[in-house]
Design a protein around this motif. Structure first.
Motif, PDB file in Angstrom:
ATOM      1  N   GLY A 120      59.167 -12.788 -10.654  1.00 59.61           N
ATOM      2  CA  GLY A 120      59.632 -11.461 -10.271  1.00 59.61           C
ATOM      3  C   GLY A 120      61.135 -11.338 -10.293  1.00 59.61           C
ATOM      4  O   GLY A 120      61.728 -10.613  -9.488  1.00 59.61           O
ATOM      5  N   GLY A 121      61.775 -12.098 -11.197  1.00 61.23           N
ATOM      6  CA  GLY A 121      63.224 -12.048 -11.319  1.00 61.23           C
ATOM      7  C   GLY A 121      63.969 -12.916 -10.330  1.00 61.23           C
ATOM      8  O   GLY A 121      65.196 -12.986 -10.369  1.00 61.23           O
ATOM      9  N   LEU A 167      69.200 -13.813  -5.059  1.00 58.64           N
ATOM     10  CA  LEU A 167      68.560 -15.055  -5.494  1.00 58.64           C
ATOM     11  C   LEU A 167      67.673 -15.667  -4.427  1.00 58.64           C
ATOM     12  O   LEU A 167      67.019 -16.693  -4.673  1.00 58.64           O
ATOM     13  N   GLY A 168      67.642 -15.080  -3.236  1.00 59.10           N
ATOM     14  CA  GLY A 168      66.839 -15.626  -2.155  1.00 59.10           C
ATOM     15  C   GLY A 168      67.504 -16.790  -1.443  1.00 59.10           C
ATOM     16  O   GLY A 168      66.861 -17.500  -0.665  1.00 59.10           O
ATOM     17  N   HIS A 199      72.501  -7.848 -13.251  1.00 63.28           N
ATOM     18  CA  HIS A 199      72.498  -9.107 -12.488  1.00 63.28           C
ATOM     19  C   HIS A 199      71.432 -10.055 -13.018  1.00 63.28           C
ATOM     20  O   HIS A 199      71.685 -11.249 -13.231  1.00 63.28           O
ATOM     21  N   ASP A 200      70.223  -9.521 -13.256  1.00 60.43           N
ATOM     22  CA  ASP A 200      69.122 -10.361 -13.726  1.00 60.43           C
ATOM     23  C   ASP A 200      69.407 -10.916 -15.113  1.00 60.43           C
ATOM     24  O   ASP A 200      69.045 -12.055 -15.413  1.00 60.43           O
ATOM     25  N   GLN A 201      70.046 -10.117 -15.953  1.00 60.57           N
ATOM     26  CA  GLN A 201      70.366 -10.591 -17.294  1.00 60.57           C
ATOM     27  C   GLN A 201      71.383 -11.734 -17.228  1.00 60.57           C
ATOM     28  O   GLN A 201      71.287 -12.712 -17.967  1.00 60.57           O
ATOM     29  N   ARG A 202      72.351 -11.615 -16.329  1.00 58.33           N
ATOM     30  CA  ARG A 202      73.346 -12.685 -16.180  1.00 58.33           C
ATOM     31  C   ARG A 202      72.700 -13.948 -15.620  1.00 58.33           C
ATOM     32  O   ARG A 202      73.042 -15.062 -16.010  1.00 58.33           O
TER      33      ARG A 202
END
Length: 283
Positions: A120-121, A167-168, A199-202
């Motif tokens: 989930g990213g 990022l948790g 952010h997710d792409q990076r």
């Protein structure tokens, strides 16, 4: 080599290199292989090493004053010839795991491997006991523990201005940005300065360099090496080294189900297998 000292060894005392060891070393062939320093009969080996030139490498131990402790305890030196560097690396790693030599601290550890996987990213830590690292797609990094994996994720976040909260790695209060965003260490996805997609792409781009390669064959392979008149076929399945044989017929007899993903085998074999530089035969 680890700087372990025998209790009664004084590093300032001149050390006379044993004559019998020099005779053993000079009698070794100048070929690739693995060598073993043995102590008292029946005890664990002292040290296992590898080289593309056994004679030269073993003689180098006898010129190194820092290794006087090893030589003081050595009673004999044995060796196993291989047909090349890959075979020497694989055999060394295998023997160290089997024989647990006293001075090979790094490779003798039985590690519980971890890796990172995006769900989930968001990255999560997965373990080799639960997931087959040889066949599971989209795993990133090989770590010796959960702590090491989390530390690796922190380093990625610091290098690429990723958000600990996204990022948790950090629990954010509702409607509050992370502390790192205020000091410009996070690009600010937590407060809307950038989109979640950016952010997710990076994150994905930063992980890509750590991607664990899946085993690219349907089964086992034979990787052939030759040195002068010596030929070996190294049998590998799922990045796990199963042994070496002198020809393909014998190699096929070694094709058994691998015990599990082997990080040392992966690190040794990944480049020659994936680059196409090795002579490979499907078994």
């Amino acid at each position: 080599m680890p700087a372990q000292r025998h209790p009664d060894f004084d590093p300032l005392t001149p050390f006379d290199y044993p004559t019998h060891l020099r005779e053993l070393a000079t009698s070794l062939p100048s070929v690739p292989g693995v060598y073993v320093f043995h102590g008292e009969e029946g005890a664990l080996p002292l040290y296992i090493g590898k080289s593309v030139n056994l004679r030269s490498r073993v003689l180098s131990h006898l010129r190194n004053p820092d290794e006087a402790n090893l030589l003081r305890q050595t009673r004999r030196i044995s060796h196993i010839r291989t047909a090349g560097e890959i075979g020497a690396l694989l055999l060394e790693a295998s023997l160290i795991k089997q024989q647990q030599p006293l001075l090979n601290q790094k490779l003798r550890r039985n590690r519980q491997l971890c890796s990172l996987r995006l769900v989930g990213g968001q990255p999560e830590v997965v373990y080799s006991k639960d997931v087959n690292f040889a066949t599971e797609p989209s795993l990133y990094g090989l770590y010796a523990s959960r702590h090491a994996a989390i530390e690796g994720l922190h380093q990625l976040a610091d290098q690429h201005r990723l958000c600990y909260g996204a990022l948790g790695l950090e629990k954010l209060k509702p409607g509050r940005a992370c502390f790192r965003a205020n000091i410009k260490l996070c690009a600010g996805v937590c407060r809307g300065d950038e989109s979640s997609e950016a952010h997710d792409q990076r994150l994905f781009t930063s992980l890509e360099g750590l991607r664990v390669a899946c085993w690219p064959y349907p089964g086992a392979i034979g990787l052939t090496e030759r040195h002068e008149d010596h030929c070996q076929v190294h049998v590998v399945r799922n990045w796990c080294y199963l042994g070496s044989a002198s020809d393909l017929a014998q190699a096929r007899a070694l094709d058994v189900m691998a015990a599990g993903f082997d990080a040392d085998g992966y690190k040794i074999l990944c480049r020659p297998v994936l680059s196409g530089s090795a002579h490979i035969t499907l078994l």
